[in-house]
Design a protein around this motif. Structure first.
Motif, PDB file in Angstrom:
ATOM      1  N   ASP A   8       0.520  11.098  -4.759  1.00 51.93           N
ATOM      2  CA  ASP A   8       0.882   9.713  -4.508  1.00 51.93           C
ATOM      3  C   ASP A   8       0.485   9.367  -3.077  1.00 51.93           C
ATOM      4  O   ASP A   8       0.549  10.216  -2.208  1.00 51.93           O
ATOM      5  CB  ASP A   8       2.387   9.577  -4.671  1.00 51.93           C
ATOM      6  CG  ASP A   8       2.809   8.141  -4.804  1.00 51.93           C
ATOM      7  OD1 ASP A   8       2.646   7.412  -3.817  1.00 51.93           O
ATOM      8  OD2 ASP A   8       3.269   7.765  -5.888  1.00 51.93           O
ATOM      9  N   ARG A  10       2.054   7.487  -1.241  1.00 56.42           N
ATOM     10  CA  ARG A  10       3.238   7.238  -0.450  1.00 56.42           C
ATOM     11  C   ARG A  10       3.728   8.523   0.198  1.00 56.42           C
ATOM     12  O   ARG A  10       3.528   9.597  -0.298  1.00 56.42           O
ATOM     13  CB  ARG A  10       4.315   6.691  -1.355  1.00 56.42           C
ATOM     14  CG  ARG A  10       5.599   6.464  -0.646  1.00 56.42           C
ATOM     15  CD  ARG A  10       6.641   6.248  -1.657  1.00 56.42           C
ATOM     16  NE  ARG A  10       6.432   4.959  -2.263  1.00 56.42           N
ATOM     17  CZ  ARG A  10       6.830   3.835  -1.712  1.00 56.42           C
ATOM     18  NH1 ARG A  10       7.410   3.840  -0.565  1.00 56.42           N
ATOM     19  NH2 ARG A  10       6.643   2.704  -2.318  1.00 56.42           N
ATOM     20  N   GLY A  12       6.950   9.491   1.073  1.00 56.97           N
ATOM     21  CA  GLY A  12       8.314   9.993   0.984  1.00 56.97           C
ATOM     22  C   GLY A  12       8.552  11.053  -0.058  1.00 56.97           C
ATOM     23  O   GLY A  12       9.632  11.580  -0.180  1.00 56.97           O
ATOM     24  N   MET A  13       7.515  11.342  -0.826  1.00 58.30           N
ATOM     25  CA  MET A  13       7.683  12.243  -1.958  1.00 58.30           C
ATOM     26  C   MET A  13       8.361  13.540  -1.566  1.00 58.30           C
ATOM     27  O   MET A  13       9.298  13.977  -2.200  1.00 58.30           O
ATOM     28  CB  MET A  13       6.290  12.541  -2.522  1.00 58.30           C
ATOM     29  CG  MET A  13       6.305  12.826  -3.987  1.00 58.30           C
ATOM     30  SD  MET A  13       6.833  11.385  -4.885  1.00 58.30           S
ATOM     31  CE  MET A  13       6.249  11.806  -6.505  1.00 58.30           C
ATOM     32  N   ARG A  15      10.431  15.000   0.885  1.00 57.82           N
ATOM     33  CA  ARG A  15      11.320  14.921   2.031  1.00 57.82           C
ATOM     34  C   ARG A  15      12.342  16.019   1.944  1.00 57.82           C
ATOM     35  O   ARG A  15      12.830  16.333   0.868  1.00 57.82           O
ATOM     36  CB  ARG A  15      12.053  13.570   2.027  1.00 57.82           C
ATOM     37  CG  ARG A  15      11.129  12.422   2.354  1.00 57.82           C
ATOM     38  CD  ARG A  15      11.043  12.258   3.845  1.00 57.82           C
ATOM     39  NE  ARG A  15       9.904  11.395   4.141  1.00 57.82           N
ATOM     40  CZ  ARG A  15       9.432  11.223   5.367  1.00 57.82           C
ATOM     41  NH1 ARG A  15       9.987  11.830   6.373  1.00 57.82           N
ATOM     42  NH2 ARG A  15       8.412  10.437   5.570  1.00 57.82           N
ATOM     43  N   THR A  20      17.815  12.551   3.807  1.00 65.68           N
ATOM     44  CA  THR A  20      18.571  11.588   3.022  1.00 65.68           C
ATOM     45  C   THR A  20      20.051  11.602   3.384  1.00 65.68           C
ATOM     46  O   THR A  20      20.886  11.162   2.639  1.00 65.68           O
ATOM     47  CB  THR A  20      18.402  11.875   1.528  1.00 65.68           C
ATOM     48  OG1 THR A  20      18.616  13.260   1.327  1.00 65.68           O
ATOM     49  CG2 THR A  20      17.032  11.500   1.055  1.00 65.68           C
ATOM     50  N   ARG A 102       2.514   1.451   0.680  1.00 69.82           N
ATOM     51  CA  ARG A 102       3.180   2.590   0.067  1.00 69.82           C
ATOM     52  C   ARG A 102       2.725   3.907   0.686  1.00 69.82           C
ATOM     53  O   ARG A 102       2.413   4.866  -0.003  1.00 69.82           O
ATOM     54  CB  ARG A 102       2.941   2.581  -1.435  1.00 69.82           C
ATOM     55  CG  ARG A 102       3.259   1.236  -2.042  1.00 69.82           C
ATOM     56  CD  ARG A 102       2.903   1.159  -3.488  1.00 69.82           C
ATOM     57  NE  ARG A 102       3.834   1.956  -4.270  1.00 69.82           N
ATOM     58  CZ  ARG A 102       3.648   2.180  -5.550  1.00 69.82           C
ATOM     59  NH1 ARG A 102       2.601   1.735  -6.163  1.00 69.82           N
ATOM     60  NH2 ARG A 102       4.531   2.876  -6.212  1.00 69.82           N
ATOM     61  N   ARG A 104       3.812   6.072   4.361  1.00 68.58           N
ATOM     62  CA  ARG A 104       4.603   6.040   5.594  1.00 68.58           C
ATOM     63  C   ARG A 104       3.771   6.122   6.864  1.00 68.58           C
ATOM     64  O   ARG A 104       4.284   5.908   7.940  1.00 68.58           O
ATOM     65  CB  ARG A 104       5.577   7.209   5.612  1.00 68.58           C
ATOM     66  CG  ARG A 104       6.564   7.115   4.523  1.00 68.58           C
ATOM     67  CD  ARG A 104       7.721   8.051   4.698  1.00 68.58           C
ATOM     68  NE  ARG A 104       8.500   8.023   3.469  1.00 68.58           N
ATOM     69  CZ  ARG A 104       9.208   6.983   3.093  1.00 68.58           C
ATOM     70  NH1 ARG A 104       9.279   5.917   3.856  1.00 68.58           N
ATOM     71  NH2 ARG A 104       9.872   7.000   1.962  1.00 68.58           N
ATOM     72  N   GLY A 234       6.878  -2.567  -2.886  1.00 62.56           N
ATOM     73  CA  GLY A 234       6.757  -1.172  -2.502  1.00 62.56           C
ATOM     74  C   GLY A 234       7.160  -0.210  -3.616  1.00 62.56           C
ATOM     75  O   GLY A 234       6.794   0.954  -3.602  1.00 62.56           O
ATOM     76  N   MET A 235       7.921  -0.701  -4.579  1.00 64.07           N
ATOM     77  CA  MET A 235       8.314   0.137  -5.711  1.00 64.07           C
ATOM     78  C   MET A 235       7.189   0.265  -6.729  1.00 64.07           C
ATOM     79  O   MET A 235       7.297   1.041  -7.670  1.00 64.07           O
ATOM     80  CB  MET A 235       9.544  -0.452  -6.420  1.00 64.07           C
ATOM     81  CG  MET A 235      10.807  -0.520  -5.596  1.00 64.07           C
ATOM     82  SD  MET A 235      11.642   1.069  -5.363  1.00 64.07           S
ATOM     83  CE  MET A 235      12.267   1.410  -6.997  1.00 64.07           C
ATOM     84  N   MET A 285      14.219   6.964   7.909  1.00 67.75           N
ATOM     85  CA  MET A 285      14.693   8.322   7.686  1.00 67.75           C
ATOM     86  C   MET A 285      16.215   8.355   7.760  1.00 67.75           C
ATOM     87  O   MET A 285      16.873   9.085   7.044  1.00 67.75           O
ATOM     88  CB  MET A 285      14.088   9.244   8.744  1.00 67.75           C
ATOM     89  CG  MET A 285      13.935  10.675   8.306  1.00 67.75           C
ATOM     90  SD  MET A 285      13.172  11.613   9.609  1.00 67.75           S
ATOM     91  CE  MET A 285      11.463  11.308   9.284  1.00 67.75           C
ATOM     92  N   GLY A 288      17.285   4.823   4.896  1.00 70.90           N
ATOM     93  CA  GLY A 288      16.726   4.527   3.579  1.00 70.90           C
ATOM     94  C   GLY A 288      15.655   3.452   3.624  1.00 70.90           C
ATOM     95  O   GLY A 288      15.299   2.957   4.698  1.00 70.90           O
ATOM     96  N   ASP A 289      15.153   3.084   2.452  1.00 66.41           N
ATOM     97  CA  ASP A 289      13.975   2.212   2.392  1.00 66.41           C
ATOM     98  C   ASP A 289      14.255   0.790   1.932  1.00 66.41           C
ATOM     99  O   ASP A 289      13.331   0.036   1.677  1.00 66.41           O
ATOM    100  CB  ASP A 289      12.936   2.831   1.437  1.00 66.41           C
ATOM    101  CG  ASP A 289      12.282   4.051   2.058  1.00 66.41           C
ATOM    102  OD1 ASP A 289      12.134   4.071   3.284  1.00 66.41           O
ATOM    103  OD2 ASP A 289      11.933   4.974   1.309  1.00 66.41           O
TER     104      ASP A 289
END
Lengths: 348, 252
Positions: A8, A10, A12-13, A15, A20, A102, A104, A234-235, A285, A288-289
């Motif tokens: 992806d 993006r 954040g996959m 982490r 979190t 998408r 970071r 972004g989703m 971080m 959240g997003d």
């Protein structure tokens, strides 16, 4: 190493659970208020740092002929406002850009936006040398938008874009644009101006020369209204369309807004490296997003970060100044490397 | 009612959906089955207006999905794709709240919050409500996304392979839930499923596709037969009756 690489684009996959922590601890609102208080106090302090010795008492005398009062009104306040406005604007721009694209690690400075704006300024100076700053700025904005869209087109052509490769493409693309700008600047004797646009610096900020930044401040405030739409885009495309969001309109509109803001900041202050990258990453971080929630905190943190860097730049070699871009670059660069290493090493 | 009228979708020279017409009346679970590349997911995306067909129209309750404003449609029809983003760090509750976006654009009213609470409760996600999506198991995450579309409160729900990557237990739970939503909440659900036995046991109607065309359409009993399965999947599959339903034994 490769095991942790997501297909992806993006970031954040992968982490670590640490990232979190936000979900179960502190109330985001309390944190934001605290940060705001800290920002106000530091801002106040920054007004009284500089070569001319200005104290709050001098200002209270309100004597316009007074040297101290004039330094305060002509230089200190404009400088502070420029810092707050550009710091928050560039951080929010980075946040929006990383959400929309998408990834970071995509920010105006790693997507060719900033380089394109400075190329636009060089072009404007060559062919419209006598034009008003407003026309030059418009040309820079136009270049920034085109540059950003070219970057987006490049990324969309990549089938399985790696999280690190995407910003790398952007940095290379930005390098090409920057080199073009340097070439023309060299040829037309504009290197000095180009340097001013590349290296952000607040030492030249005076009354009458920073007010365009209020436009940027207003635009930054407007983005809050679209925060939810940005998050939904972004989703993912289908996710956004399902909820009735006009995907393309929000995507391109958002990127144009980011380009506009970046170009104006480049014109007035110059580019501030890593700002749009580091601040949003650190804030998301922790919180959240969901843009609706993190946007105010990002704006405050960005302003605070630049303010602290500017104070350092003014005091580190007192009474001389180090360009704020260098300070941000050193601090931001380090954080950036840590972020990249973290995103790569997790999952092994 | 969903009316699909002569829809064709091509990628380059490949025709993925070939002149398909289909009517899905309100109520019940309709399963789209077929081999990989048969055009099921593409057809579902066209109904859900995330893909534009080259020809043909899709109407939902008389509204042409290609022409109706997105926000209007988002209150009647929801589509959930498999490849949902889990990289976005939001909580389950935040995700479910997005389901109310078509109604209030993010400023949640009292009524919206009630919908959110009900959806979370219906999917039994109360204890995970404040947990980020990336810290859920596959099954929990799938439920969170279903809660979101449930919260969207549309009459029609399109689910693209909701059982992918779920273990036996979670797949069975999800499918039971889908049937339950259709029954309890009067939803019309169209679901793309790979495992025909899930379709056999849970769907009211099965539509089988092959090479972009509909090749069979009917009740599970009429579709899950050795003859039809041979036509659709090109393999010999013995069918046994188990618990009053046809069971295809395709493992040999």
């Amino acid at each position: 190493m490769a095991a942790g690489v997501s297909t992806d684009i993006r970031g954040g996959m992968n982490r670590p659970p640490r990232a979190t922590r936000w979900a179960r601890t502190i109330d985001g609102r309390a944190l934001t208020v605290l940060a705001l208080a800290l920002l106000v106090i530091t801002s106040f302090g920054s007004l009284f740092i500089g070569v001319s010795d200005v104290t709050p008492l001098d200002v209270l005398r309100l004597d316009n002929s007074d040297h101290q009062t004039r330094v305060f009104i002509e230089s200190r306040v404009p400088r502070l406002m420029a810092i707050l406005l550009s710091g928050s604007a560039m951080s929010v721009s980075g946040l929006i850009m990383q959400t929309l694209v998408r990834n970071r690690f995509v920010a105006p400075s790693t997507a060719g936006t900033v380089s394109s704006a400075s190329l636009g300024l060089v072009v404007a100076s060559i062919w419209f040398g006598s034009a008003s700053i407003f026309l030059k700025m418009s040309i820079a904005v136009l270049f920034a938008m085109v540059g950003t869209l070219v970057f987006l087109a490049l990324v969309q052509r990549m089938k399985h874009a790696d999280i690190i490769v995407v910003p790398l493409i952007g940095i290379m693309f930005g390098g090409v644009v920057q080199a073009t700008a340097t070439f023309f600047a060299f040829k037309y004797d504009l290197l000095q101006s180009l340097n001013a646009w590349i290296n952000g610096d607040f030492s030249g900020t005076l009354r009458g020369r920073y007010e365009l930044l209020y436009l940027v401040g207003a635009l930054t405030a407007v983005t809050y209204l679209f925060a939810n739409r940005f998050t939904l885009v972004g989703m993912g495309r289908e996710f956004a369309i399902n909820l009735g969001v006009h995907f393309e309109r929000v995507l391109y509109g958002g990127l144009c807004l980011v380009s506009l803001v970046s170009a104006v900041v480049v014109v007035v202050v110059g580019s501030i490296p890593f700002l749009g990258l580091v601040v949003p990453n650190l804030v998301t971080m922790a919180m959240g997003d969901n843009l609706r929630r993190v946007l105010p905190a990002t704006a405050i943190s960005g302003a605070f970060f630049v303010l602290v860097c500017d104070i350092l730049s003014r005091t580190i070699r007192y009474p001389y100044e180090v360009p704020v871009g260098s300070i941000v670059g050193v601090g931001g660069g380090l954080v950036f490397i840590i972020l990249v290493l973290r995103s790569r090493s997790v999952g092994n | 009612m969903i009316e699909i009228d002569r829809v064709t979708k091509r990628y380059g020279t490949t025709t993925v959906v070939d002149d398909v017409s289909l009517t899905i009346p309100p109520g019940g679970v309709t399963a789209l089955v077929g081999a990989n590349g048969a055009g099921k997911s593409t057809l579902l995306s066209i109904i859900g207006r995330t893909l534009r067909p080259e020809a043909g129209t899709v109407r939902v309750d008389g509204l042409d999905v290609a022409k109706t404003p997105g926000a209007t449609l988002a209150r009647r029809l929801s589509i959930l794709r498999q490849e949902n983003q889990v990289a976005v760090r939001i909580t389950v509750r935040e995700l479910v709240e997005f389901g109310r976006f078509p109604y209030s654009g993010g400023r949640l009213t009292r009524e919206d919050l009630d919908h959110v609470d009900r959806a979370i409760e219906y999917l039994q996600l109360e204890q995970f409500a404040n947990r980020p999506l990336d810290r859920l198991s596959g099954g929990q995450r799938q439920r969170a996304f279903i809660a979101m579309v449930l919260c969207q409160d549309t009459d029609y729900m399109l689910l693209d392979e909701p059982l992918n990557n779920l273990d036996m237990r979670h797949a069975a739970q999800t499918m039971t839930l889908i049937r339950q939503m259709a029954k309890d909440l009067q939803k019309t659900i169209v679901v793309v499923i790979h495992d025909i036995n899930f379709a056999a046991f849970h769907a009211d109607r099965i539509v089988a596709m092959k090479d972009g065309r509909i090749v069979a359409d009917g009740s599970p009993q009429s579709i899950i037969t050795p003859g039809t399965l041979k036509d659709v999947f090109e393999i010999d599959v013995p069918v046994h009756e188990v618990a009053g339903r046809p069971l295809a034994v395709y493992f040999a």
